[in-house]
Design a protein around this motif. Structure first.
Motif, PDB file in Angstrom:
ATOM      1  N   SER A 197      -5.803  -0.756  -1.040  1.00 32.07           N
ATOM      2  CA  SER A 197      -4.550  -0.461  -1.722  1.00 32.07           C
ATOM      3  C   SER A 197      -3.898  -1.731  -2.259  1.00 32.07           C
ATOM      4  CB  SER A 197      -3.592   0.258  -0.761  1.00 32.07           C
ATOM      5  OG  SER A 197      -2.347   0.483  -1.366  1.00 32.07           O
ATOM      6  N   LEU A 198      -3.978  -2.818  -1.512  1.00 33.70           N
ATOM      7  CA  LEU A 198      -3.407  -4.077  -1.979  1.00 33.70           C
ATOM      8  C   LEU A 198      -4.099  -4.570  -3.248  1.00 33.70           C
ATOM      9  CD1 LEU A 198      -2.877  -6.116   1.319  1.00 33.70           C
ATOM     10  CD2 LEU A 198      -1.121  -5.090  -0.137  1.00 33.70           C
ATOM     11  N   ARG A 199      -5.401  -4.343  -3.346  1.00 31.40           N
ATOM     12  CA  ARG A 199      -6.151  -4.820  -4.516  1.00 31.40           C
ATOM     13  C   ARG A 199      -5.957  -3.914  -5.726  1.00 31.40           C
ATOM     14  NH1 ARG A 199      -7.518  -5.915  -8.569  1.00 31.40           N
ATOM     15  NH2 ARG A 199      -9.384  -6.977  -9.355  1.00 31.40           N
ATOM     16  N   LEU A 200      -5.933  -2.609  -5.518  1.00 26.53           N
ATOM     17  CA  LEU A 200      -5.926  -1.682  -6.646  1.00 26.53           C
ATOM     18  C   LEU A 200      -4.524  -1.220  -7.040  1.00 26.53           C
ATOM     19  CD1 LEU A 200      -9.019   0.539  -5.762  1.00 26.53           C
ATOM     20  CD2 LEU A 200      -8.921  -1.515  -7.179  1.00 26.53           C
ATOM     21  N   GLY A 201      -3.539  -1.385  -6.182  1.00 27.88           N
ATOM     22  CA  GLY A 201      -2.177  -0.963  -6.495  1.00 27.88           C
ATOM     23  C   GLY A 201      -1.340  -2.128  -6.991  1.00 27.88           C
ATOM     24  N   PRO A 202      -0.049  -1.871  -7.273  1.00 26.92           N
ATOM     25  CA  PRO A 202       0.857  -2.944  -7.678  1.00 26.92           C
ATOM     26  C   PRO A 202       0.957  -4.011  -6.599  1.00 26.92           C
ATOM     27  CG  PRO A 202       1.847  -0.783  -8.028  1.00 26.92           C
ATOM     28  CD  PRO A 202       0.605  -0.563  -7.224  1.00 26.92           C
ATOM     29  N   LEU A 203       1.234  -5.246  -6.990  1.00 25.29           N
ATOM     30  CA  LEU A 203       1.385  -6.317  -6.024  1.00 25.29           C
ATOM     31  C   LEU A 203       2.536  -6.011  -5.072  1.00 25.29           C
ATOM     32  CD1 LEU A 203       0.917  -9.473  -8.284  1.00 25.29           C
ATOM     33  CD2 LEU A 203      -0.709  -8.524  -6.640  1.00 25.29           C
ATOM     34  N   PRO A 204       2.439  -6.413  -3.800  1.00 26.50           N
ATOM     35  CA  PRO A 204       3.531  -6.164  -2.852  1.00 26.50           C
ATOM     36  C   PRO A 204       4.853  -6.695  -3.389  1.00 26.50           C
ATOM     37  CG  PRO A 204       1.590  -6.947  -1.689  1.00 26.50           C
ATOM     38  CD  PRO A 204       1.282  -7.064  -3.155  1.00 26.50           C
ATOM     39  N   GLY A 205       5.913  -5.881  -3.256  1.00 22.27           N
ATOM     40  CA  GLY A 205       7.223  -6.265  -3.738  1.00 22.27           C
ATOM     41  C   GLY A 205       7.526  -5.798  -5.142  1.00 22.27           C
ATOM     42  N   ARG A 206       6.506  -5.328  -5.867  1.00 27.03           N
ATOM     43  CA  ARG A 206       6.727  -4.883  -7.240  1.00 27.03           C
ATOM     44  C   ARG A 206       6.641  -3.371  -7.394  1.00 27.03           C
ATOM     45  NH1 ARG A 206       3.227  -9.274 -10.843  1.00 27.03           N
ATOM     46  NH2 ARG A 206       4.218 -11.167  -9.975  1.00 27.03           N
ATOM     47  N   GLY A 207       6.212  -2.693  -6.348  1.00 23.42           N
ATOM     48  CA  GLY A 207       6.032  -1.250  -6.466  1.00 23.42           C
ATOM     49  C   GLY A 207       7.248  -0.439  -6.073  1.00 23.42           C
ATOM     50  N   VAL A 208       8.197  -1.038  -5.330  1.00 17.93           N
ATOM     51  CA  VAL A 208       9.392  -0.323  -4.879  1.00 17.93           C
ATOM     52  C   VAL A 208      10.609  -1.210  -5.108  1.00 17.93           C
ATOM     53  CG1 VAL A 208       8.189   1.043  -3.138  1.00 17.93           C
ATOM     54  CG2 VAL A 208       9.074  -1.192  -2.527  1.00 17.93           C
ATOM     55  N   PRO A 209      11.812  -0.618  -5.221  1.00 11.81           N
ATOM     56  CA  PRO A 209      13.023  -1.426  -5.381  1.00 11.81           C
ATOM     57  C   PRO A 209      13.206  -2.396  -4.223  1.00 11.81           C
ATOM     58  CG  PRO A 209      13.473   0.873  -5.878  1.00 11.81           C
ATOM     59  CD  PRO A 209      12.080   0.824  -5.309  1.00 11.81           C
ATOM     60  N   ALA A 210      13.651  -3.612  -4.546  1.00  7.33           N
ATOM     61  CA  ALA A 210      13.785  -4.649  -3.523  1.00  7.33           C
ATOM     62  C   ALA A 210      14.747  -4.230  -2.412  1.00  7.33           C
ATOM     63  CB  ALA A 210      14.249  -5.949  -4.166  1.00  7.33           C
ATOM     64  N   VAL A 239       4.278   6.067  -0.481  1.00 11.54           N
ATOM     65  CA  VAL A 239       3.064   5.293  -0.194  1.00 11.54           C
ATOM     66  C   VAL A 239       3.285   3.805  -0.441  1.00 11.54           C
ATOM     67  CG1 VAL A 239       0.637   4.958  -0.781  1.00 11.54           C
ATOM     68  CG2 VAL A 239       1.601   7.277  -0.721  1.00 11.54           C
ATOM     69  N   LEU A 240       3.880   3.441  -1.570  1.00  8.37           N
ATOM     70  CA  LEU A 240       4.075   2.023  -1.880  1.00  8.37           C
ATOM     71  C   LEU A 240       5.094   1.383  -0.944  1.00  8.37           C
ATOM     72  CD1 LEU A 240       3.990   1.951  -5.790  1.00  8.37           C
ATOM     73  CD2 LEU A 240       2.208   1.267  -4.179  1.00  8.37           C
ATOM     74  N   LEU A 241       6.132   2.118  -0.562  1.00  3.37           N
ATOM     75  CA  LEU A 241       7.089   1.574   0.401  1.00  3.37           C
ATOM     76  C   LEU A 241       6.397   1.289   1.727  1.00  3.37           C
ATOM     77  CD1 LEU A 241       9.904   0.822   1.401  1.00  3.37           C
ATOM     78  CD2 LEU A 241      10.284   3.242   1.929  1.00  3.37           C
ATOM     79  N   ALA A 242       5.573   2.227   2.190  1.00  3.58           N
ATOM     80  CA  ALA A 242       4.853   2.025   3.450  1.00  3.58           C
ATOM     81  C   ALA A 242       3.942   0.812   3.354  1.00  3.58           C
ATOM     82  CB  ALA A 242       4.047   3.269   3.803  1.00  3.58           C
ATOM     83  N   ARG A 243       3.205   0.705   2.240  1.00  2.00           N
ATOM     84  CA  ARG A 243       2.285  -0.416   2.073  1.00  2.00           C
ATOM     85  C   ARG A 243       3.018  -1.749   2.073  1.00  2.00           C
ATOM     86  NH1 ARG A 243      -0.123  -2.163  -3.565  1.00  2.00           N
ATOM     87  NH2 ARG A 243       2.002  -2.961  -3.521  1.00  2.00           N
ATOM     88  N   ASP A 244       4.108  -1.831   1.303  1.00  6.99           N
ATOM     89  CA  ASP A 244       4.833  -3.092   1.172  1.00  6.99           C
ATOM     90  C   ASP A 244       5.597  -3.447   2.442  1.00  6.99           C
ATOM     91  OD1 ASP A 244       3.818  -3.005  -1.341  1.00  6.99           O
ATOM     92  OD2 ASP A 244       5.733  -3.010  -2.399  1.00  6.99           O
ATOM     93  N   ALA A 245       6.157  -2.437   3.121  1.00  7.69           N
ATOM     94  CA  ALA A 245       6.876  -2.700   4.363  1.00  7.69           C
ATOM     95  C   ALA A 245       5.933  -3.245   5.434  1.00  7.69           C
ATOM     96  CB  ALA A 245       7.565  -1.426   4.853  1.00  7.69           C
ATOM     97  N   ILE A 246       4.728  -2.705   5.496  1.00  9.32           N
ATOM     98  CA  ILE A 246       3.729  -3.210   6.444  1.00  9.32           C
ATOM     99  C   ILE A 246       3.394  -4.660   6.125  1.00  9.32           C
ATOM    100  CG2 ILE A 246       1.315  -3.006   7.185  1.00  9.32           C
ATOM    101  CD1 ILE A 246       1.662   0.058   6.687  1.00  9.32           C
TER     102      ILE A 246
END
Length: 316
Positions: free
Chosen positions: A219-232, A290-297
């Motif tokens: 998910s880190l490779r194929l999705g948006p970079l961490p911090g860019r997929g959800v509001p800060a 999904v993106l919030l979970a990924r970035d929060a982790i």
């Protein structure tokens, strides 16, 4: 601190392997989804069963459990306040409607569901000196927080009104809840599974953590970079509650109920652990947050290193 660094190092290597496999084209989004579903429906239930069946329930049901429940409740309440504020703001600004039920549930998990398995166990063993210390928070999560969250997510994706009977029965249909309850029953009755069942279950459970971490790396490779997929603001609210508010709440409640210094240190350190990888698996399963979970982790895992180190210096 060696246990902390070893635990984080293991996680980093497996996530990096998932990232590399996605970069080389070995795994794509379909492969990530397959890994996530395998972890959710098969491997994680097997792992929970094997962990909980050996739990010392006399130590689990202690003041540490009360403190763990209070710390989870405090951060969940904090998330609830943020969700209500976001929804009220959304009434004034239709372009920012705020989180729905599913997204709100995932946000709550991000702020309160600690990585008690693949990080909590080694840290409890090597930093705190007793792996069993992780059992209370693990039990709170798998028998209370997780079934509640899954039932609410089932309602969120149903798209229609669900009766009370349907809501009450949903935990009985969820493999994670069923496996957790079965593990506790085995621990209480001390009735062992036959080897022909126990060994395969243990082997399958061994896939859970690698599958979660590989899927996360993809998910880190194929999705948006961490911090860019959800509001800060959304991301940092969840991370701040997880890394700062939860251990502070655990410390204050533990001090209030009279925990001894060793137990107080243990609950504080364990509450400072990052958001668990299976929150990402749950979010992926229900396709909510999904993106919030990924970035929060990702962010909480980085920030947990100084948080745990600080707790160790101040309380250890």
């Amino acid at each position: 601190m060696t246990g902390v660094l070893d635990g984080f190092g293991t996680i980093a290597v497996l996530i990096a392997l998932g990232w590399l496999l996605a970069h080389l084209g070995v795994l794509d989004q379909a492969g990530r989804k397959t890994l996530s579903l395998l972890a959710f429906y098969v491997a994680s239930p097997a792992l929970l069963l094997t962990v909980l069946q050996d739990a010392d329930l006399a130590r689990v049901f202690s003041l540490n459990l009360v403190v763990s429940v209070a710390a989870v409740a405090a951060t969940a309440a904090g998330t609830g306040v943020w969700i209500v504020a976001a929804r009220l703001r959304g009434r004034r600004d239709p372009e920012r409607p705020g989180p729905g039920l599913g997204e709100g549930v995932v946000a709550t998990l991000c702020s309160s569901y600690v990585n008690a398995g693949n990080l909590g166990i080694p840290i409890a063993a090597y930093v705190l000196g007793d792996a069993a210390l992780v059992a209370p928070i693990l039990l709170v999560q798998v028998l209370v927080l997780q079934p509640t969250a899954l039932a609410l997510l089932d309602i969120a994706v149903a798209g229609r009104k669900v009766s009370f009977a349907q809501v009450a029965s949903r935990p009985l249909k969820n493999p994670l809840t069923i496996a957790s309850a079965a593990g506790v029953v085995i621990a209480v009755t001390q009735v062992r599974l036959p080897i022909v069942l126990a060994d395969p279950i243990e082997l399958v459970g061994g896939m859970a953590v690698p599958a979660m971490l590989l899927a996360y790396g993809v998910s880190l490779r194929l999705g948006p970079l961490p911090g860019r997929g959800v509001p800060a603001g959304e991301l940092w609210t969840a991370v701040g509650l997880k890394v700062l508010a939860q251990p502070v709440a655990a410390y204050l409640v533990g001090r209030a109920v009279g925990l001894d210094e060793a137990s107080l240190f243990a609950v504080t350190v364990l509450s400072a652990l990052p958001t668990a990888q299976n929150v990402f698996i749950i979010a992926s399963r229900y396709d909510r947050g999904v993106l919030l979970a990924r970035d929060a982790i990702f962010v909480s895992t980085i920030l947990t290193v100084p948080a745990v180190a600080g707790a160790a210096l101040l309380l250890g």
